[in-house]
Design a protein around this motif. Structure first.
Motif, short mmCIF file in Angstrom:
data_model
loop_
_atom_site.label_atom_id
_atom_site.label_comp_id
_atom_site.label_asym_id
_atom_site.label_seq_id
_atom_site.Cartn_x
_atom_site.Cartn_y
_atom_site.Cartn_z
N TYR A 137 0.89 -1.22 0.17
CA TYR A 137 0.01 0.05 -0.22
C TYR A 137 1.01 1.31 -0.07
N HIS A 138 1.96 1.26 0.46
CA HIS A 138 2.69 2.43 0.69
C HIS A 138 3.72 2.55 -0.15
N VAL A 139 4.08 1.35 -0.87
CA VAL A 139 5.48 1.58 -1.79
C VAL A 139 5.27 1.43 -3.29
N TRP A 140 4.02 0.98 -3.45
CA TRP A 140 3.81 0.75 -4.85
C TRP A 140 3.88 1.56 -5.98
N TRP A 141 3.49 2.97 -5.58
CA TRP A 141 3.76 4.16 -6.34
C TRP A 141 5.14 4.68 -6.80
N ASP A 142 6.04 4.10 -6.04
CA ASP A 142 7.55 4.72 -6.31
C ASP A 142 8.38 4.08 -7.47
N ASP A 143 8.61 5.12 -8.16
CA ASP A 143 9.25 4.32 -9.35
C ASP A 143 10.77 3.69 -9.26
N THR A 144 11.17 3.87 -7.86
CA THR A 144 12.42 3.19 -7.58
C THR A 144 12.10 2.11 -6.69
N CYS A 199 -1.95 -5.42 0.17
CA CYS A 199 -3.35 -5.26 0.28
C CYS A 199 -3.23 -4.08 -0.86
N ASP A 200 -4.81 -3.89 -1.50
CA ASP A 200 -4.66 -2.98 -2.64
C ASP A 200 -5.01 -1.45 -2.54
N CYS A 249 -5.70 -1.50 -7.83
CA CYS A 249 -4.87 -1.32 -8.91
C CYS A 249 -3.19 -1.73 -8.65
N ILE A 250 -2.81 -2.38 -7.70
CA ILE A 250 -1.71 -2.68 -7.32
C ILE A 250 -1.08 -4.23 -8.06
N GLU A 251 -0.08 -4.05 -8.67
CA GLU A 251 0.87 -5.23 -9.03
C GLU A 251 1.16 -6.10 -8.09
N LEU A 252 0.48 -6.92 -7.18
CA LEU A 252 0.86 -7.44 -6.01
C LEU A 252 1.91 -8.72 -6.43
N ARG A 253 1.54 -9.37 -7.51
CA ARG A 253 2.52 -10.46 -7.62
C ARG A 253 3.62 -10.04 -8.11
N ARG A 254 4.00 -9.10 -8.91
CA ARG A 254 4.94 -8.28 -9.13
C ARG A 254 5.67 -7.92 -7.95
N LEU A 255 5.37 -7.69 -7.05
CA LEU A 255 6.05 -7.10 -5.71
C LEU A 255 6.40 -8.20 -5.31
N ARG A 256 5.52 -9.20 -5.09
CA ARG A 256 6.12 -10.54 -4.43
C ARG A 256 7.20 -11.20 -5.05
N GLU A 257 7.21 -11.19 -6.44
CA GLU A 257 8.29 -11.70 -6.92
C GLU A 257 9.68 -11.01 -6.83
N ALA A 258 9.42 -9.76 -6.58
CA ALA A 258 10.55 -9.06 -6.39
C ALA A 258 11.12 -9.22 -4.89
N VAL A 259 10.19 -9.39 -4.07
CA VAL A 259 10.92 -9.57 -2.55
C VAL A 259 11.27 -10.97 -2.79
N ASP A 260 10.66 -11.96 -3.41
CA ASP A 260 11.48 -13.14 -3.47
C ASP A 260 12.89 -13.33 -4.11
N ALA A 261 12.85 -12.70 -5.37
CA ALA A 261 14.16 -12.25 -5.91
C ALA A 261 15.20 -11.74 -5.09
N GLU A 310 -3.08 -7.13 5.14
CA GLU A 310 -3.31 -6.38 6.15
C GLU A 310 -4.24 -5.12 5.72
N VAL A 311 -5.47 -5.20 6.01
CA VAL A 311 -6.32 -4.07 5.22
C VAL A 311 -6.99 -3.42 6.39
N PHE A 312 -7.00 -2.03 6.17
CA PHE A 312 -7.96 -1.08 7.02
C PHE A 312 -8.99 -0.49 6.12
N ASN A 313 -10.17 -0.80 6.06
CA ASN A 313 -11.31 -0.66 5.47
C ASN A 313 -12.60 -0.64 5.90
#
Length: 272
Positions: free
Chosen positions: A177-184, A202-203, A223-235, A245-248
């Motif tokens: 939720y907090h990092v998906w927007w960051d181009d780095t 979360c999304d 709209c978050i590419e969650l699997r892409r993030l998961r693959e990145a932390v795995d790598a 973790e969802v606050f809604n």
């Protein structure tokens, strides 16, 4: 219905996702669903009792993946509160205490000074965390929270502090939720490597509700590419738990077992 345990081997249900589910109920729900891990929060743990909570999750066979939260270093009693939080994490068997740094001190506009204060506070806490066997994990929050909740706004800023310490003592949280927007962010995840102490998903939904803190959605509803993030932390070498973790408010209004089932479904479709 119990999901396939192999598919859920990394899944953890953060109890904040079912805000109104009492601790014994969320523990029982996780066990019934075949969920191996749970993320806990200090307030409901205190309400139920620290010792009772530790026994409850231990007897249920659940792994406590994180305890939320420490930090808020602008508070007058920050040191006492954080030392206590580290001890609570150790009692619960939580390997990670999540830190939210806090915003600007009252009346201040000095964000650089506030970030330096965070680094100094973590240096004070690190020996106690090391002795307790707890990793204190710096969670960067979206920049919209910088003024009042967290002056650490990017994964890079969190790593600039964490890398001064052994990764078993100080790490970082990668929260989608907090990092998906960051181009780095993908560069920073690769940089983080063994300093990744927790991965939370979360999304992001639009339009954001009036209370932006409650703008998180279940995986797959935004709209978050969650699997892409998961693959990145795995790598990057992270093999640990993945917390939903969802606050809604709309999610919280649903029965807890339905929320858990939806979290599992979204995790399996969008993350695993």
């Amino acid at each position: 219905m119990t999901a396939d345990r192999t598919a859920l081997r990394r899944f953890s249900f953060n109890q904040a996702t079912a805000q109104h589910w009492a601790l014994p109920e969320v523990v029982a729900g996780c066990v019934a669903a075949g969920v191996p891990g749970i993320g806990l929060w200090r307030e409901p743990v205190a309400e139920y009792g620290l010792t009772r909570s530790a026994k409850l999750v231990r007897d249920a066979g659940l792994a406590v993946t994180t305890l939320c939260r420490g930090g808020f270093f602008t508070a007058e009693d920050w040191r006492e509160q954080n030392l206590r939080a580290i001890d609570e994490a150790a009692t619960l068997g939580a390997p990670v205490l999540v830190l939210v740094s806090g915003g600007l001190p009252a009346g201040s506009k000095d964000i650089d000074g506030a970030r330096a204060r965070v680094a100094d506070a973590i240096a004070e806490l690190a020996p106690h965390a090391d002795a307790a066997g707890v990793t204190i994990a710096i969670e960067p929050l979206h920049p919209m929270f910088s003024a009042d909740r967290c002056v650490i706004a990017t994964l890079g800023q969190a790593l600039d502090i964490a890398e001064r310490f052994d990764p078993s003592v100080v790490g970082v949280v990668v929260d989608a939720y907090h990092v998906w927007w960051d181009d780095t962010v993908y560069h920073q995840i690769a940089r983080a490597g063994e300093w990744i102490a927790s991965f939370q998903v979360c999304d992001w939904i639009t339009p954001l509700p009036e209370g932006v803190l409650l703008g998180r959605a279940l995986p797959g509803d935004g709209c978050i590419e969650l699997r892409r993030l998961r693959e990145a932390v795995d790598a990057a070498g992270y093999t640990g738990p993945i917390e939903v973790e969802v606050f809604n408010a709309e999610v919280w209004a649903r029965p807890g077992d339905q929320v858990l089932a939806a979290a599992i479904d979204g995790y399996l479709r969008e993350v695993a």
